[in-house]
Design an enzyme around this catalytic site. Structure first.
Site, short mmCIF file in Angstrom:
data_model
loop_
_atom_site.label_atom_id
_atom_site.label_comp_id
_atom_site.label_asym_id
_atom_site.label_seq_id
_atom_site.Cartn_x
_atom_site.Cartn_y
_atom_site.Cartn_z
N LYS A 44 -16.69 2.25 34.24
CA LYS A 44 -14.97 2.18 34.92
C LYS A 44 -15.29 1.74 36.36
O LYS A 44 -14.44 1.91 37.26
CB LYS A 44 -14.26 3.34 34.91
N CYS A 45 -16.62 1.55 37.07
CA CYS A 45 -16.84 1.18 38.30
C CYS A 45 -16.49 -0.15 38.59
O CYS A 45 -16.89 -1.06 37.57
CB CYS A 45 -18.43 1.70 38.53
#
Length: 161
Positions: free
Chosen positions: A34-35
């Site tokens: 989710k970066c």
């Protein structure tokens, strides 16, 4: 202790050591699906596909140290494979800093050029390890994986056995 004695926890098998990678050039990276830097998965996969037949192995180590990972290693691995086409080995989620840090990342931080002992500041910090593990080069999270190519080619050209 050698880097090859360190136990790791692959997603698809039981815990093992890095011994079976001895003699390979390794790219070891802390990941997070989710970066904002997750696009690097595709670039890391391209490196893996380009150089794996010459002895390069990319190893992904999900970490939720920065609160940007899914809840389990299986979920993270599935997301990497389905969203980014990752085929390189992925591992269980573990911290990369602090007293509970994955021992591999503690080793890498204490043996890498230019950053000796420095904490990992963000996801997608990359470590390039020579075939004999005597040279460990650290790349910042924001450095594009293609910036590693000159060092990868140099290390692959060495025949260290």
């Amino acid at each position: 202790m050698s880097i090859y004695d360190i136990e790791v926890k692959p997603i698809d098998s039981k815990p093992t050591t890095l011994k079976h990678y001895e003699g390979e050039v390794l790219v070891i990276v802390n990941t997070a699906t989710k970066c904002g830097l997750a696009g690097q998965f595709k670039e890391l996969e391209e490196l893996y596909q380009t150089y794996k037949d010459r002895g390069l192995v990319v190893l992904g180590f999900p970490s939720n140290q920065f609160k940007q990972e899914l809840s389990s290693g299986d979920e993270a691995s599935t997301a990497c494979r389905t969203t980014y086409g990752v085929t390189f080995p992925m591992h269980e989620i573990e911290p990369v800093n602090g007293p509970d840090a994955n021992p591999l990342f503690s080793y890498l931080k204490s043996h890498s050029k230019g950053f000796l002992g420095e904490a990992i500041k963000w996801n997608f910090t990359k470590f390039l390890v020579s075939r004999d593990s005597q040279e460990i080069i650290r790349y910042a999270s924001t450095q594009n994986p293609e910036k590693m190519i000159p060092d990868i080619e140099r290390l692959l050209a060495r025949r260290e056995h």
